[in-house]
Design a protein around this motif. Structure first.
Motif, PDB file in Angstrom:
ATOM      1  N   LEU A  96       6.997  -7.009  -6.033  1.00 16.28           N
ATOM      2  CA  LEU A  96       7.691  -6.134  -5.088  1.00 16.28           C
ATOM      3  C   LEU A  96       7.666  -4.683  -5.563  1.00 16.28           C
ATOM      4  O   LEU A  96       7.435  -3.766  -4.768  1.00 16.28           O
ATOM      5  N   TYR A  97       7.879  -4.459  -6.865  1.00 16.33           N
ATOM      6  CA  TYR A  97       7.796  -3.098  -7.399  1.00 16.33           C
ATOM      7  C   TYR A  97       6.394  -2.509  -7.207  1.00 16.33           C
ATOM      8  O   TYR A  97       6.244  -1.349  -6.848  1.00 16.33           O
ATOM      9  N   THR A  98       5.392  -3.323  -7.432  1.00 12.62           N
ATOM     10  CA  THR A  98       4.016  -2.857  -7.259  1.00 12.62           C
ATOM     11  C   THR A  98       3.755  -2.498  -5.801  1.00 12.62           C
ATOM     12  O   THR A  98       3.169  -1.440  -5.505  1.00 12.62           O
ATOM     13  N   ASN A  99       4.171  -3.347  -4.892  1.00 11.14           N
ATOM     14  CA  ASN A  99       3.969  -3.067  -3.462  1.00 11.14           C
ATOM     15  C   ASN A  99       4.731  -1.825  -3.014  1.00 11.14           C
ATOM     16  O   ASN A  99       4.221  -1.028  -2.229  1.00 11.14           O
ATOM     17  N   LEU A 100       5.954  -1.643  -3.507  1.00  7.61           N
ATOM     18  CA  LEU A 100       6.722  -0.434  -3.163  1.00  7.61           C
ATOM     19  C   LEU A 100       6.056   0.825  -3.711  1.00  7.61           C
ATOM     20  O   LEU A 100       6.022   1.858  -3.042  1.00  7.61           O
ATOM     21  N   ALA A 101       5.531   0.740  -4.934  1.00  6.05           N
ATOM     22  CA  ALA A 101       4.845   1.891  -5.522  1.00  6.05           C
ATOM     23  C   ALA A 101       3.608   2.262  -4.708  1.00  6.05           C
ATOM     24  O   ALA A 101       3.361   3.439  -4.431  1.00  6.05           O
ATOM     25  N   ILE A 102       2.842   1.264  -4.301  1.00  5.91           N
ATOM     26  CA  ILE A 102       1.649   1.526  -3.486  1.00  5.91           C
ATOM     27  C   ILE A 102       2.048   2.132  -2.152  1.00  5.91           C
ATOM     28  O   ILE A 102       1.426   3.081  -1.671  1.00  5.91           O
ATOM     29  N   PHE A 103       3.111   1.621  -1.544  1.00  2.00           N
ATOM     30  CA  PHE A 103       3.573   2.147  -0.261  1.00  2.00           C
ATOM     31  C   PHE A 103       4.016   3.598  -0.389  1.00  2.00           C
ATOM     32  O   PHE A 103       3.631   4.454   0.422  1.00  2.00           O
ATOM     33  N   ILE A 104       4.792   3.915  -1.392  1.00  4.94           N
ATOM     34  CA  ILE A 104       5.279   5.289  -1.581  1.00  4.94           C
ATOM     35  C   ILE A 104       4.125   6.238  -1.891  1.00  4.94           C
ATOM     36  O   ILE A 104       4.060   7.348  -1.348  1.00  4.94           O
ATOM     37  N   LEU A 105       3.196   5.809  -2.727  1.00  6.55           N
ATOM     38  CA  LEU A 105       2.040   6.657  -3.024  1.00  6.55           C
ATOM     39  C   LEU A 105       1.175   6.880  -1.780  1.00  6.55           C
ATOM     40  O   LEU A 105       0.673   7.991  -1.567  1.00  6.55           O
ATOM     41  N   SER A 106       1.027   5.865  -0.952  1.00  9.79           N
ATOM     42  CA  SER A 106       0.239   6.041   0.272  1.00  9.79           C
ATOM     43  C   SER A 106       0.936   6.997   1.233  1.00  9.79           C
ATOM     44  O   SER A 106       0.272   7.765   1.931  1.00  9.79           O
ATOM     45  N   LEU A 107       2.268   6.965   1.278  1.00  8.16           N
ATOM     46  CA  LEU A 107       3.000   7.930   2.105  1.00  8.16           C
ATOM     47  C   LEU A 107       2.769   9.356   1.621  1.00  8.16           C
ATOM     48  O   LEU A 107       2.518  10.268   2.425  1.00  8.16           O
ATOM     49  N   LEU A 108       2.847   9.565   0.315  1.00 12.73           N
ATOM     50  CA  LEU A 108       2.660  10.907  -0.234  1.00 12.73           C
ATOM     51  C   LEU A 108       1.239  11.412  -0.026  1.00 12.73           C
ATOM     52  O   LEU A 108       1.031  12.561   0.382  1.00 12.73           O
ATOM     53  N   VAL A 109       0.255  10.557  -0.280  1.00 17.07           N
ATOM     54  CA  VAL A 109      -1.139  10.962  -0.080  1.00 17.07           C
ATOM     55  C   VAL A 109      -1.401  11.228   1.400  1.00 17.07           C
ATOM     56  O   VAL A 109      -2.055  12.211   1.761  1.00 17.07           O
ATOM     57  N   GLY A 110      -0.891  10.368   2.274  1.00 20.55           N
ATOM     58  CA  GLY A 110      -1.067  10.565   3.710  1.00 20.55           C
ATOM     59  C   GLY A 110      -0.468  11.871   4.183  1.00 20.55           C
ATOM     60  O   GLY A 110      -1.066  12.593   4.981  1.00 20.55           O
ATOM     61  N   PHE A 111       0.719  12.198   3.688  1.00 23.11           N
ATOM     62  CA  PHE A 111       1.361  13.462   4.071  1.00 23.11           C
ATOM     63  C   PHE A 111       0.527  14.652   3.613  1.00 23.11           C
ATOM     64  O   PHE A 111       0.330  15.611   4.368  1.00 23.11           O
ATOM     65  N   GLU A 112       0.017  14.612   2.392  1.00 21.22           N
ATOM     66  CA  GLU A 112      -0.792  15.722   1.882  1.00 21.22           C
ATOM     67  C   GLU A 112      -2.082  15.870   2.670  1.00 21.22           C
ATOM     68  O   GLU A 112      -2.478  16.984   3.018  1.00 21.22           O
ATOM     69  N   VAL A 113      -2.733  14.770   2.973  1.00 22.03           N
ATOM     70  CA  VAL A 113      -3.988  14.834   3.720  1.00 22.03           C
ATOM     71  C   VAL A 113      -3.743  15.362   5.127  1.00 22.03           C
ATOM     72  O   VAL A 113      -4.473  16.223   5.619  1.00 22.03           O
ATOM     73  N   MET A 114      -2.715  14.857   5.789  1.00 27.51           N
ATOM     74  CA  MET A 114      -2.433  15.277   7.165  1.00 27.51           C
ATOM     75  C   MET A 114      -2.039  16.743   7.238  1.00 27.51           C
ATOM     76  O   MET A 114      -2.368  17.424   8.205  1.00 27.51           O
ATOM     77  N   SER A 115      -1.333  17.238   6.254  1.00 31.05           N
ATOM     78  CA  SER A 115      -0.899  18.634   6.300  1.00 31.05           C
ATOM     79  C   SER A 115      -2.051  19.601   6.044  1.00 31.05           C
ATOM     80  O   SER A 115      -1.952  20.776   6.385  1.00 31.05           O
ATOM     81  N   LYS A 116      -3.149  19.139   5.473  1.00 25.79           N
ATOM     82  CA  LYS A 116      -4.289  20.011   5.165  1.00 25.79           C
ATOM     83  C   LYS A 116      -5.351  20.013   6.265  1.00 25.79           C
ATOM     84  O   LYS A 116      -6.314  20.751   6.174  1.00 25.79           O
ATOM     85  N   ILE A 117      -5.197  19.217   7.301  1.00 32.90           N
ATOM     86  CA  ILE A 117      -6.205  19.138   8.353  1.00 32.90           C
ATOM     87  C   ILE A 117      -6.023  20.294   9.333  1.00 32.90           C
ATOM     88  O   ILE A 117      -4.940  20.474   9.888  1.00 32.90           O
TER      89      ILE A 117
END
Length: 106
Positions: A5-26
């Motif tokens: 569960l910790y691993t899945n939460l970490a992956i989810f949070i990291l994907s949110l952060l990466v997604g936000f950074e990518v979307m804001s740079k488009i």
């Protein structure tokens, strides 16, 4: 809480952060192609909801699968609608060839 569960939460949070950074740079000129790609990704979400439904073993999972499939389908349809409207803004205005041009006289 388990390590999985910790691993899945970490992956989810990291994907949110990466997604936000990518979307804001488009830039704005690439928003329409990006929306089309996002629609394809949401199609995968619909398939994932079907997989969850196939492996469901109680009512809670069936309800969760239905809700996931419902919201993903709405997101896909809405995305294509928005993309269609955005692409419609780039269409040339249709000239009425049957309209008689009288040279500006009234």
């Amino acid at each position: 809480m388990t390590q999985q569960l910790y691993t899945n939460l970490a992956i989810f949070i990291l994907s949110l952060l990466v997604g936000f950074e990518v979307m804001s740079k488009i830039p704005a000129t690439l928003q329409t192609p990006m929306m089309s790609g996002a629609n394809a990704i949401h199609g995968v979400v619909v398939v994932g909801a079907f997989v969850v439904a196939a492996e469901a073993n109680n009512v809670g999972f069936y309800v969760l699968a239905f809700v996931c499939a419902f919201f993903a389908a709405i997101n896909v349809a809405g995305g294509y609608t928005v993309t269609d409207r955005m692409l419609g803004m780039f269409d040339r205005p249709k000239n009425d060839t049957h309209k008689k041009d009288d040279g500006g006289e009234q």
